[in-house]
Motif scaffolding. Structure first.
Motif, PDB file in Angstrom:
ATOM      1  N   GLY A   1       0.790  -1.226   0.000  1.00 53.61           N
ATOM      2  CA  GLY A   1       0.000   0.000   0.000  1.00 53.61           C
ATOM      3  C   GLY A   1       0.819   1.272   0.000  1.00 53.61           C
ATOM      4  O   GLY A   1       0.428   2.261  -0.626  1.00 53.61           O
ATOM      5  N   ILE A   2       1.963   1.276   0.721  1.00 53.74           N
ATOM      6  CA  ILE A   2       2.655   2.554   0.889  1.00 53.74           C
ATOM      7  C   ILE A   2       4.157   2.487   0.687  1.00 53.74           C
ATOM      8  O   ILE A   2       4.777   3.484   0.321  1.00 53.74           O
ATOM      9  CB  ILE A   2       2.337   3.124   2.306  1.00 53.74           C
ATOM     10  CG1 ILE A   2       2.731   4.604   2.409  1.00 53.74           C
ATOM     11  CG2 ILE A   2       2.997   2.291   3.396  1.00 53.74           C
ATOM     12  CD1 ILE A   2       1.926   5.506   1.518  1.00 53.74           C
TER      13      ILE A   2
ATOM     14  N   LEU B   1      -2.366  12.172  -6.046  1.00 53.89           N
ATOM     15  CA  LEU B   1      -3.683  11.652  -5.664  1.00 53.89           C
ATOM     16  C   LEU B   1      -3.733  10.137  -5.831  1.00 53.89           C
ATOM     17  O   LEU B   1      -4.323   9.420  -5.014  1.00 53.89           O
ATOM     18  CB  LEU B   1      -4.762  12.321  -6.522  1.00 53.89           C
ATOM     19  CG  LEU B   1      -6.212  12.185  -6.045  1.00 53.89           C
ATOM     20  CD1 LEU B   1      -6.389  12.741  -4.646  1.00 53.89           C
ATOM     21  CD2 LEU B   1      -7.158  12.894  -7.016  1.00 53.89           C
ATOM     22  N   HIS B   2      -3.058   9.628  -6.868  1.00 52.57           N
ATOM     23  CA  HIS B   2      -3.052   8.172  -7.068  1.00 52.57           C
ATOM     24  C   HIS B   2      -2.198   7.485  -5.997  1.00 52.57           C
ATOM     25  O   HIS B   2      -2.494   6.344  -5.612  1.00 52.57           O
ATOM     26  CB  HIS B   2      -2.547   7.815  -8.460  1.00 52.57           C
ATOM     27  CG  HIS B   2      -3.015   6.467  -8.923  1.00 52.57           C
ATOM     28  ND1 HIS B   2      -4.323   6.217  -9.285  1.00 52.57           N
ATOM     29  CD2 HIS B   2      -2.374   5.279  -9.057  1.00 52.57           C
ATOM     30  CE1 HIS B   2      -4.465   4.943  -9.630  1.00 52.57           C
ATOM     31  NE2 HIS B   2      -3.286   4.364  -9.490  1.00 52.57           N
ATOM     32  N   ILE B   3      -1.139   8.138  -5.527  1.00 51.27           N
ATOM     33  CA  ILE B   3      -0.387   7.599  -4.390  1.00 51.27           C
ATOM     34  C   ILE B   3      -1.309   7.404  -3.200  1.00 51.27           C
ATOM     35  O   ILE B   3      -1.289   6.361  -2.528  1.00 51.27           O
ATOM     36  CB  ILE B   3       0.783   8.536  -4.021  1.00 51.27           C
ATOM     37  CG1 ILE B   3       1.886   8.467  -5.079  1.00 51.27           C
ATOM     38  CG2 ILE B   3       1.344   8.183  -2.646  1.00 51.27           C
ATOM     39  CD1 ILE B   3       3.003   9.474  -4.875  1.00 51.27           C
ATOM     40  N   ILE B   4      -2.151   8.391  -2.945  1.00 48.92           N
ATOM     41  CA  ILE B   4      -3.042   8.341  -1.782  1.00 48.92           C
ATOM     42  C   ILE B   4      -4.129   7.283  -1.971  1.00 48.92           C
ATOM     43  O   ILE B   4      -4.320   6.405  -1.124  1.00 48.92           O
ATOM     44  CB  ILE B   4      -3.672   9.728  -1.541  1.00 48.92           C
ATOM     45  CG1 ILE B   4      -2.592  10.766  -1.238  1.00 48.92           C
ATOM     46  CG2 ILE B   4      -4.689   9.667  -0.404  1.00 48.92           C
ATOM     47  CD1 ILE B   4      -3.086  12.201  -1.287  1.00 48.92           C
TER      48      ILE B   4
ATOM     49  N   SER C   1      -3.043   3.601  -2.112  1.00 49.34           N
ATOM     50  CA  SER C   1      -2.702   3.039  -0.807  1.00 49.34           C
ATOM     51  C   SER C   1      -3.928   2.422  -0.149  1.00 49.34           C
ATOM     52  O   SER C   1      -3.847   1.344   0.452  1.00 49.34           O
ATOM     53  CB  SER C   1      -2.106   4.125   0.089  1.00 49.34           C
ATOM     54  OG  SER C   1      -0.901   4.623  -0.461  1.00 49.34           O
ATOM     55  N   PHE C   2      -5.074   3.086  -0.268  1.00 49.25           N
ATOM     56  CA  PHE C   2      -6.304   2.539   0.313  1.00 49.25           C
ATOM     57  C   PHE C   2      -6.853   1.394  -0.530  1.00 49.25           C
ATOM     58  O   PHE C   2      -7.321   0.386   0.017  1.00 49.25           O
ATOM     59  CB  PHE C   2      -7.354   3.644   0.451  1.00 49.25           C
ATOM     60  CG  PHE C   2      -7.158   4.515   1.653  1.00 49.25           C
ATOM     61  CD1 PHE C   2      -7.745   4.191   2.858  1.00 49.25           C
ATOM     62  CD2 PHE C   2      -6.369   5.646   1.580  1.00 49.25           C
ATOM     63  CE1 PHE C   2      -7.561   4.975   3.985  1.00 49.25           C
ATOM     64  CE2 PHE C   2      -6.169   6.445   2.696  1.00 49.25           C
ATOM     65  CZ  PHE C   2      -6.763   6.115   3.905  1.00 49.25           C
TER      66      PHE C   2
END
Length: 492
Positions: free
Chosen positions: A249-250, A334-337, A340-341
């Motif tokens: 995810g991160i 925004l795609h990183i964020i 992750s979810f």
């Protein structure tokens, strides 16, 4: 205390990592909850810090009150302020989610796992907060060593995957460190802000060009950017199921953030030169979007499918970074964020199925919704978001990337986005077909004593990821407004 928040956010989980083995020696459960409390404290402080950044502007924290370029600095704006909050959220829910996997295990194994997980979060927080290029390397190594260990804890295959990642990851870290050495030789500073002011006259030199190549390769390996992704599929597939969500995810997203920070906040003095390197990154990313999606179609194991899918998703972030315009960079962050979810939620669900039934193959999922309705519901939500169905979060990051590509005249990126999204739809709808259409196979519950779907410690993280992809979609405008204030400064 408030003026020390940038340091405390990193130090608190580090102290949790140090104290956890000591506490676990006396009481295993208290040790687990100690790290959970440390993660909770860091999350609360990171939210307060982000509010201060939004209200008052950037935060600069000088360790020992030594001013840069002589001292180490944590420099935070709304861009990495959001990333820090994201890391804290994923670290906290992964800590809670992992607890049932260690019920009944030895104090030594429990202490080791929770201590290493806290160190992983510490490294990621430090990488995101630091304004010093060598300090970033230190935190990168903390992150990598923790990641190797958590992958190795996945069993025999996990140990082999960790060893492969160790070899390739060490090469990536070495490339980054060599790049730092070359750029330090040209500028005489390690502070990012100071370097940004000094690098302009030397950007055309051969030494700086070599440094930029090293940075592309180093960050590319760490973020599993095609074709530098060789370590990733096995690592994501065989990692410990409790740690796989935070790793997938991160862990790969923070090096992507670091690449964005380096090329646009440090080296953007010569946009033409940076553009040449970003063309290479964009080509790699676009190829990875197709490669990862095609390989995901061929997998029979959910974990492998999601691992190859992540190669494609890192491509989305890569093309956003490569475009370099306002919407492209906003779409990348925004795609990183949202990824992750989405991907964290999917790995949470896969780990839950492993915990309950010990299965991961697609052919073993028939009629799973009857036994695990909440888990399946979250899988469907996260999968649809990955495809890009509105109003879920994945749609809006892809939409911003498409607008950025159209604005920049990079229509090939739009075509690749569409093709990759269609391939996403095929393999995720195949997952739905196996769940809802296949007959129910013989599955033996590993924990028959459970009176409900899953322990509450697993249900909360799974449910939060499902809620997250909805909230991030509905509230995407807020994130865009927060991010655009910083990104506009490097795209004008």
């Amino acid at each position: 205390m408030m003026e020390n928040l940038p340091a405390l956010i990193v130090i608190v989980p580090l102290m949790g990592a140090v104290l956890c083995p000591i506490i676990c020696y006396f009481n295993r459960n208290i040790g687990k909850w100690l790290t959970t409390c440390a993660m909770t404290a860091s999350l609360m402080m990171s939210i307060i810090q982000l509010k201060q950044i939004i209200k008052n502007g950037e935060i600069h924290y000088w360790f020992g009150n030594w001013k840069p370029p002589y001292g180490i600095e944590f420099a935070l704006d709304s861009l990495n302020g959001v990333i820090v909050v994201l890391i804290c959220i994923m670290g906290l829910i992964s800590t809670i989610y992992s607890m049932p996997f260690f019920d009944g295990f030895s104090r030594f194994k429990t202490a080791g796992y929770y201590s290493i997980l806290s160190l992983l979060v510490t490294g990621l927080l430090g990488m995101s907060s630091t304004g010093d290029v060598f300090n970033l390397y230190v935190f990168l190594e903390i992150t990598s060593l923790s990641g190797y260990t958590l992958i190795a804890m996945g069993g025999d295959k996990g140990a082999l995957s960790a060893f492969r990642y160790l070899l390739i990851g060490t090469i990536g870290a070495s490339f980054y460190l060599l790049g730092v050495a070359f750029i330090y030789g040209e500028t005489g500073t390690l502070n990012m802000a100071d370097m940004a002011g000094l690098v302009g006259p030397v950007l055309g030199s051969g030494t700086t060009m070599v440094a930029l190549v090293f940075f592309v390769v180093g960050f590319g390996i760490k973020m599993a950017l095609f074709p530098l992704h060789g370590w990733q599929p096995a690592a994501y597939t065989n990692a410990h199921p409790g740690a796989a969500p935070v790793i997938a995810g991160i862990m790969g997203k923070v090096p992507a953030y670091a690449m964005l920070r380096f090329f646009y906040f440090v080296f953007n003095a010569n946009k033409e030169l940076v553009g040449d390197f970003m063309l290479v990154v964009g080509t790699m990313a676009a190829a990875g979007m197709i490669y990862g999606s095609v390989k995901a179609l061929q997998q029979k194991d959910m974990r492998s499918m999601l691992a190859y899918s992540s190669i494609a998703q890192m491509g989305y972030i890569g093309i956003g970074i490569a475009m370099g315009d306002l919407y492209g960079l906003i779409g990348a962050v925004l795609h990183i964020i949202v990824h992750s979810f989405m991907k964290g939620g999917l790995f949470f669900c896969v780990g839950a199925i492993q915990y309950k039934y010990g299965v991961t193959r697609l052919g073993q999922l028939g009629q799973l919704q009857k036994k695990m309705p909440i888990t399946v519901a979250v899988m469907v939500l996260c999968s649809l978001s990955m495809v890009g169905i509105p109003p879920l979060a994945g749609f809006f990051s892809k939409w911003d990337l498409a607008i950025g590509a159209a604005t920049a005249g990079e229509y090939i990126y739009i075509a690749v986005l569409i093709v990759s999204s269609l391939l996403n739809a095929i393999y995720f709808f195949r997952l739905f077909e196996h769940i809802f259409m296949d007959p129910e196979p013989v599955r033996e519950e590993i924990h028959p004593e459970l009176k409900r779907e899953l322990p509450w410690r697993m249900m909360i993280p799974i449910s939060l990821c499902g809620v997250g992809v909805i909230v991030l979609g509905v509230c995407n405008v807020w994130f865009v407004n927060v991010l655009s204030s910083v990104i506009m400064g490097v795209t004008q």
